[in-house]
Structure formats: structure tokens, C-alpha cells
Design an enzyme around this catalytic site. Structure first.
Site, PDB file in Angstrom:
ATOM      1  N   HIS A  93     -77.116   8.899 -84.101  1.00  0.00           N
ATOM      2  CA  HIS A  93     -76.412   8.353 -82.940  1.00  0.00           C
ATOM      3  C   HIS A  93     -75.336   7.397 -83.444  1.00  0.00           C
ATOM      4  O   HIS A  93     -75.499   6.746 -84.472  1.00  0.00           O
ATOM      5  CB  HIS A  93     -77.397   7.652 -82.010  1.00  0.00           C
ATOM      6  CG  HIS A  93     -78.258   8.605 -81.242  1.00  0.00           C
ATOM      7  ND1 HIS A  93     -78.249   8.689 -79.873  1.00  0.00           N
ATOM      8  CD2 HIS A  93     -79.152   9.538 -81.664  1.00  0.00           C
ATOM      9  CE1 HIS A  93     -79.098   9.633 -79.475  1.00  0.00           C
ATOM     10  NE2 HIS A  93     -79.655  10.154 -80.545  1.00  0.00           N
TER      11      HIS A  93
ATOM     12  N   CYS B  64     -81.558   8.103 -75.472  1.00  0.00           N
ATOM     13  CA  CYS B  64     -82.984   8.279 -75.196  1.00  0.00           C
ATOM     14  C   CYS B  64     -83.398   7.377 -74.043  1.00  0.00           C
ATOM     15  O   CYS B  64     -83.170   6.157 -74.094  1.00  0.00           O
ATOM     16  CB  CYS B  64     -83.802   7.941 -76.448  1.00  0.00           C
ATOM     17  SG  CYS B  64     -85.586   8.008 -76.178  1.00  0.00           S
TER      18      CYS B  64
ATOM     19  N   HIS C 266     -80.167  13.644 -87.643  1.00  0.00           N
ATOM     20  CA  HIS C 266     -79.805  13.445 -86.232  1.00  0.00           C
ATOM     21  C   HIS C 266     -79.355  11.992 -86.089  1.00  0.00           C
ATOM     22  O   HIS C 266     -80.181  11.082 -86.131  1.00  0.00           O
ATOM     23  CB  HIS C 266     -81.036  13.733 -85.362  1.00  0.00           C
ATOM     24  CG  HIS C 266     -80.812  13.568 -83.894  1.00  0.00           C
ATOM     25  ND1 HIS C 266     -80.703  14.638 -83.033  1.00  0.00           N
ATOM     26  CD2 HIS C 266     -80.691  12.460 -83.112  1.00  0.00           C
ATOM     27  CE1 HIS C 266     -80.533  14.194 -81.796  1.00  0.00           C
ATOM     28  NE2 HIS C 266     -80.525  12.871 -81.818  1.00  0.00           N
TER      29      HIS C 266
ATOM     30  N   ASP D  83     -80.202  16.663 -75.494  1.00  0.00           N
ATOM     31  CA  ASP D  83     -80.046  15.242 -75.819  1.00  0.00           C
ATOM     32  C   ASP D  83     -78.769  14.664 -75.235  1.00  0.00           C
ATOM     33  O   ASP D  83     -78.720  13.502 -74.831  1.00  0.00           O
ATOM     34  CB  ASP D  83     -80.064  15.061 -77.342  1.00  0.00           C
ATOM     35  CG  ASP D  83     -80.316  13.627 -77.757  1.00  0.00           C
ATOM     36  OD1 ASP D  83     -80.499  12.768 -76.871  1.00  0.00           O
ATOM     37  OD2 ASP D  83     -80.322  13.346 -78.961  1.00  0.00           O
TER      38      ASP D  83
ATOM     39  N   ASN E  10     -74.893  10.666 -79.328  1.00  0.00           N
ATOM     40  CA  ASN E  10     -74.992  11.337 -80.620  1.00  0.00           C
ATOM     41  C   ASN E  10     -73.628  11.386 -81.300  1.00  0.00           C
ATOM     42  O   ASN E  10     -72.584  11.226 -80.662  1.00  0.00           O
ATOM     43  CB  ASN E  10     -75.447  12.788 -80.417  1.00  0.00           C
ATOM     44  CG  ASN E  10     -76.832  12.900 -79.848  1.00  0.00           C
ATOM     45  OD1 ASN E  10     -77.811  12.870 -80.567  1.00  0.00           O
ATOM     46  ND2 ASN E  10     -76.916  13.047 -78.528  1.00  0.00           N
TER      47      ASN E  10
END
Length: 314
Positions: free
Chosen positions: A213, A244, A211, A19, A253
Site C-alpha cells: 500500500h 482494509c 502486496h 481490494d 494499493n
């Protein structure tokens, strides 16, 4: 909320090699990706999302997935995770013989699901269940992430009931955990606390992973809120890189260094070596050719007493 509500230990999943890099325009060599994994291991990471098995035309940065896997150090104490979107990706990951866990993605809205993986939201749940089943049949494990759990880049608000229902459906496939992802960084701590608690109740006894960001600067606050609500696994990316390709406005992130610093200072063990994370931040900054977003990477850890510093330099 009191300190007694917080766990003594959190499991960290390092997502930087996948990621963290997938949306970067600078081409990163296979050797540097493997070196990032090795450095993460040296810093204490024991679950690492190493790559994704997706169409290289859609995500060119991940075109060397098989080569990355071939170069991974053989470790009995490390779980390598491969992100996959469909059955073909699952088979590719399994065929490497180096991936231990398949990561599936279900998306909370139809519009984002179509942009991200060419299927409806319900279709993404079905595909995720199939991926988990394939992992289990191959002697691996599977986990599922619900993308855009807190808001969609195309449809805006996402109903909590929808996310809870998706989590319950995914739980029937017997993943090791279900993650709630704030793909575009719109979550706030109150929403996080509420949704984590509801999903935990719906999927019990499965754990919840989170998760986040840091697109709008609320990432660390959201991590803290999630842990207070019962989440026991946290994704993070060394340096705070990430994004993304199919979610407009998605930024990095939460940084592994920042999360580790916050939790360790609060008495919550992460198993990570902050000094090594900071060293890796500086190395990765050189690879990327730019400063990285992580705040602890810039500021360093908690200052030592002057007497200790002088003893170490003597």
C-alpha cells in the site's frame, strides 16, 4: 545492487476488483465490477482477484460475490482469485464454479487478526492451511498472504522472525506462493529487501508475492526493492484504490499503471498494456466519481517523439 539481479519478467496480480473496491463508501454495481475485470483482461491481466467471500455485514461492498462470479467472462487463460477467510467462505467460492484460486489470509499479530477475522494469529495460520487444503482437494489452487508483515496498526513493530516462521508454516500446506503484505503502508525498501530474502530462503522453492500500500509514498520503492530481493509476483490495483476496513489508516494499493510504467521502462516485462490501463483509470474515475490516486493515470506514459505523434494524427 546491479541490474543483473533483476528478473526479466514479473507476474502482476490485479487486485482492484476486490481490494481496490472493498473499502469504498460509494456502492459499485455488479455490472461495473464485471466491467472492471473485463477491462483488466483487455489490458493484459491474467491473474485477477475478483471478489471476496466474507460476511456482507462486515464488508458490504463484496455482498454480490456470487453475482460477480456468475458474470465473469469464460477465459482459459485467466486465473480468477477469490479471497476467503474461513472454511465457509472457501466452500462458497468453490461452489461458484468460476473461481480458480482461493486466497487465504494469515495475520502477523493477535490484535489485528482478531479485528480482521476473529481469531488469533496462530489461528489464522491454521485457517489458511485449511483453506489451501480445501482448494487443492477441489482441484483448485490456493495461495496465502501474511497481512501486516511490515507493521501492525494496533501492535506496531512486527518481528521478522515471526513473519518468517509463519511463512514456513504456511508453506507446508503447499500453496502456489506466499505473499508479504504491507497492509498499512509502513514498509521501507531496506526492510522489504531483508524480509523478502529471508522468506524466500525459508519457503524455497515457493515464490514470494508482494502486496504494498502506498499510504506513506514508499510503495513503488518497496516494489523495486522486493523484486531486487527475489520476489517474482506483484499485486497492484488499477487507479491505486484500496484499503482494509479493519486496519485504521490503511490507504490505497500501489497502482497497476504506476508499477507497470516503472517496470517496463526498466526493461522488466509485465505483460500489461499501459495505454489500456490509463483508459481504464479514466473510466474507473468516472464510476467512482472522483480522481484516482495513480500518478501515471494523471500524467500519462512516456512522451512520444513529436514526429511520431504527428504521423499518428495524420
Amino acid at each position: 545492487m546491479t541490474d543483473k539481479m533483476y528478473t526479466a519478467k514479473i507476474e502482476m496480480v490485479e487486485v482492484g476488483p476486490r481490494d481496490g473496491l472493498q473499502n469504498e463508501k460509494v456502492s459499485i454495481s455488479t455490472a461495473d465490477k464485471i466491467a472492471l475485470v473485463e477491462r483488466a483482461i483487455e489490458a493484459g491481466s491474467r491473474r485477477i482477484e475478483v471478489t471476496s467471500f466474507v460476511n456482507p455485514r462486515a464488508v458490504p461492498q463484496m455482498a454480490d460475490a456470487d453475482a460477480v462470479c456468475a458474470g465473469l467472462p469464460a477465459r482459459q487463460d485467466v486465473t480468477y482469485i477469490g479471497l476467503v477467510m474461513n472454511g465457509r467462505g472457501a466452500e462458497r467460492a468453490i461452489e461458484t464454479g468460476r473461481i480458480h484460486q482461493l486466497g487465504a489470509v494469515a495475520v502477523s499479530t493477535d490484535t489485528f487478526a482478531m479485528a480482521n477475522q476473529g481469531q488469533t494469529s496462530d489461528g489464522s495460520v491454521d485457517a489458511s492451511c485449511d483453506i489451501i487444503a480445501r482448494a487443492n482437494a477441489a482441484g483448485l489452487t490456493g495461495q496465502a498472504t501474511i497481512a501486516a508483515s511490515f507493521g501492525c496498526p494496533f501492535e506496531g513493530e512486527v518481528g521478522e522472525d515471526r513473519v518468517v516462521a509463519m511463512a514456513a508454516a504456511l508453506a507446508t500446506a503447499e500453496p502456489v506462493e506466499i505473499a508479504l503484505a504491507d497492509t498499512i503502508g509502513v514498509a521501507n525498501p531496506a526492510h522489504v529487501s531483508r524480509l523478502v530474502a529471508r522468506v524466500l530462503e525459508a519457503i524455497d522453492p515457493l515464490p514470494v508475492r508482494v502486496h504494498f500500500h502506498n499510504t506513506r509514498g514508499t510503495g513503488l520503492a518497496n516494489v523495486w526493492a522486493a523484486i531486487g530481493a527475489g520476489a517474482t509476483v506483484v499485486d497492484a490495483s488499477i487507479g491505486g484504490l484500496g484499503g482494509c476496513p479493519f486496519a485504521p489508516g490503511a490507504a490505497g494499493n500501489v497502482a497497476t499503471e504506476d508499477v507497470a510504467y516503472m517496470l517496463e521502462r526498466a526493461g522488466i516485462s509485465t505483460g500489461l498494456d499501459l495505454d489500456r490501463l490509463i483508459e481504464t483509470n479514466r473510466w474507473l474515475s468516472g464510476v467512482m466519481g472522483k480522481p484516482l490516486p495513480a500518478m501515471v493515470g494523471k500524467a500519462g506514459g512516456f512522451p512520444q517523439a513529436r514526429e511520431e505523434t504527428e504521423k499518428e494524427s495524420a
